[in-house]
Design a protein around this motif. Structure first.
Motif, PDB file in Angstrom:
ATOM      1  N   SER A  99       0.852  -1.183   0.000  1.00  0.00           N
ATOM      2  CA  SER A  99       0.000   0.000   0.000  1.00  0.00           C
ATOM      3  C   SER A  99       0.887   1.231   0.000  1.00  0.00           C
ATOM      4  O   SER A  99       2.080   1.144   0.301  1.00  0.00           O
ATOM      5  N   PRO A 100       0.339   2.425  -0.339  1.00  0.00           N
ATOM      6  CA  PRO A 100       1.166   3.627  -0.370  1.00  0.00           C
ATOM      7  C   PRO A 100       1.921   3.886   0.930  1.00  0.00           C
ATOM      8  O   PRO A 100       3.029   4.422   0.905  1.00  0.00           O
ATOM      9  N   GLY A 101       1.342   3.507   2.063  1.00  0.00           N
ATOM     10  CA  GLY A 101       2.010   3.739   3.336  1.00  0.00           C
ATOM     11  C   GLY A 101       3.195   2.829   3.574  1.00  0.00           C
ATOM     12  O   GLY A 101       3.973   3.061   4.496  1.00  0.00           O
ATOM     13  N   CYS A 102       3.336   1.805   2.754  1.00  0.00           N
ATOM     14  CA  CYS A 102       4.423   0.846   2.942  1.00  0.00           C
ATOM     15  C   CYS A 102       5.501   0.968   1.878  1.00  0.00           C
ATOM     16  O   CYS A 102       6.403   0.135   1.819  1.00  0.00           O
ATOM     17  N   LEU A 103       5.404   1.965   1.021  1.00  0.00           N
ATOM     18  CA  LEU A 103       6.434   2.141   0.008  1.00  0.00           C
ATOM     19  C   LEU A 103       7.782   2.406   0.669  1.00  0.00           C
ATOM     20  O   LEU A 103       7.874   3.171   1.621  1.00  0.00           O
ATOM     21  N   GLU A 104       8.814   1.805   0.133  1.00  0.00           N
ATOM     22  CA  GLU A 104      10.148   1.991   0.665  1.00  0.00           C
ATOM     23  C   GLU A 104      10.836   3.139  -0.060  1.00  0.00           C
ATOM     24  O   GLU A 104      10.395   3.574  -1.136  1.00  0.00           O
ATOM     25  N   PRO A 105      11.949   3.651   0.493  1.00  0.00           N
ATOM     26  CA  PRO A 105      12.620   4.800  -0.129  1.00  0.00           C
ATOM     27  C   PRO A 105      12.944   4.607  -1.597  1.00  0.00           C
ATOM     28  O   PRO A 105      12.766   5.528  -2.395  1.00  0.00           O
ATOM     29  N   ARG A 106      13.397   3.405  -1.977  1.00  0.00           N
ATOM     30  CA  ARG A 106      13.767   3.218  -3.384  1.00  0.00           C
ATOM     31  C   ARG A 106      12.548   3.314  -4.304  1.00  0.00           C
ATOM     32  O   ARG A 106      12.662   3.722  -5.456  1.00  0.00           O
ATOM     33  N   HIS A 107      11.383   2.941  -3.797  1.00  0.00           N
ATOM     34  CA  HIS A 107      10.169   3.031  -4.606  1.00  0.00           C
ATOM     35  C   HIS A 107       9.793   4.495  -4.836  1.00  0.00           C
ATOM     36  O   HIS A 107       9.439   4.877  -5.948  1.00  0.00           O
ATOM     37  N   ILE A 108       9.860   5.285  -3.783  1.00  0.00           N
ATOM     38  CA  ILE A 108       9.549   6.711  -3.912  1.00  0.00           C
ATOM     39  C   ILE A 108      10.553   7.376  -4.839  1.00  0.00           C
ATOM     40  O   ILE A 108      10.197   8.198  -5.691  1.00  0.00           O
ATOM     41  N   GLY A 109      11.828   7.013  -4.689  1.00  0.00           N
ATOM     42  CA  GLY A 109      12.840   7.568  -5.579  1.00  0.00           C
ATOM     43  C   GLY A 109      12.595   7.204  -7.027  1.00  0.00           C
ATOM     44  O   GLY A 109      12.789   8.016  -7.937  1.00  0.00           O
TER      45      GLY A 109
END
Length: 352
Positions: A99-109
């Motif tokens: 879910s959006p709340g569980c995205l890790e830093p590399r995913h956001i990057g």
């Protein structure tokens, strides 16, 4: 008062798959799926003949060149040390299942990198929706700022697509719940005010922009950037629907809670018809906020010299709502018989 409304959470998994499949199947994933049961000769031939990113995913589904999934695999991730094996195989699995709340830093990057790569209109909207939803969580608000994502996202305020501009405002709204983010986002307040002025009345763009300004005006720090737009807010009150009226009044209540802003507010030009909103037919949600706004203004006492100067401006908010000649003085007592108890209490506080 802030506005913590969160962009609807990608209403279903379909929306998540639509965007975040792009964090997906690369050459590494191809080998993971197709390598089982294959012989060394086939693998060698595949490696030799391949001239670009692999365009197959599990189940032999071919990915069209240039699509979101086919392009993401080669991105350098913003703010995250490069590790191609993690960026491709792991990210594709993780983003599809989290879910959006569980995205890790590399995913956001990766999503920020995609925004910078010039995706098409639909992809821009989808990525902004996911980033906006992830920004409902404080940890992600910090991550996006640390990756330089605030300015990347805000850059789409001038996008040609109205939907992209809308999703940009929604993402910025969630990001602005973070005080440190507001320090960077404040430079976009003039552009947001311009969008409110230029957008169709009662449009989603107007509403999203006003929600952002509600958050940005919660503290006194950036309110001065809105002082020249009080007339715009007052004009909206008399031409907009209830939803926009409520949002405008949230901003005005925030601004009028700051004593340093009162003089600018009362000097602003105001439509004479504004006083007509103080009526039993006005919705309770609007009327209560109008009364809070007036209550804040009446707590300010101008000097005799300032009051005299304001009286010369018959179209000023001071004359419309506060001066002895204002029709409001006749309308407020009538609201003491309003059926809503909170409305009556607000009126009583103003009159005493």
């Amino acid at each position: 008062m802030g506005d913590g409304s969160v962009v609807p959470k990608l209403g279903n998994m379909k929306a998540v798959l639509g965007i975040l499949a792009g964090a997906g199947a690369s050459y590494g994933l191809y080998k993971l799926v197709r390598g089982i049961g294959g012989n060394a000769e086939k693998k060698s031939r595949m490696k030799t003949e391949r001239s670009g990113p692999d365009t197959r995913a599990s189940g032999d589904v071919r990915l069209e060149p240039g699509t979101l999934m086919a392009r993401v695999s080669g991105f350098n991730v913003v703010g995250v040390p490069k590790n191609p094996s993690q960026v491709t195989v792991e990210a594709s699995k993780d983003i599809l299942t989290k879910s959006p709340g569980c995205l890790e830093p590399r995913h956001i990057g990766m999503l920020l990198s995609l925004l910078q790569s010039g995706p098409n209109t639909s992809e821009r909207s989808q990525v902004l929706i996911t980033l906006g939803n992830s920004a409902a969580f404080s940890a992600n608000q910090d991550l996006i700022r640390e990756f330089g994502g605030l300015h990347i996202i805000a850059g789409f305020l001038t996008d040609a697509s109205a939907d992209v501009r809308l999703q940009t405002l929604n993402a910025m709204n969630n990001l602005s719940m973070n005080i440190r983010n507001q320090e960077q986002l404040k430079v976009y307040i003039p552009r947001v005010l311009e969008m409110i002025d230029m957008s169709p009345v009662n449009s989603e763009l107007q509403l999203a922009a006003l929600r952002l300004l509600t958050n940005m005006s919660v503290t006194d720090e950036h309110q001065h950037l809105m002082r020249n737009s009080v007339t715009l807010f007052l004009s909206l009150l008399v031409v907009s629907n209830e939803v926009i009226q409520v949002q405008v009044l949230k901003v005005l209540v925030n601004l009028s809670s700051n004593p340093d802003m009162i003089e600018d507010i009362v000097q602003a030009q105001a439509p004479a018809s504004l006083v007509l909103l103080f009526d039993g037919c006005t919705s309770v949600s609007v009327l209560l906020r109008l009364l809070m706004f007036v209550g804040n203004l009446r707590a300010w006492t101008p000097s005799a010299q300032v009051a005299e100067a304001l009286r010369w401006r018959q179209d000023s908010l001071f004359c419309v709502l506060l001066d002895d000649s204002s029709q409001l003085h006749h309308r407020l007592p009538q609201l003491l018989s309003h059926p809503d108890g909170e409305v009556k209490a607000q009126v009583a506080r103003i009159l005493t």
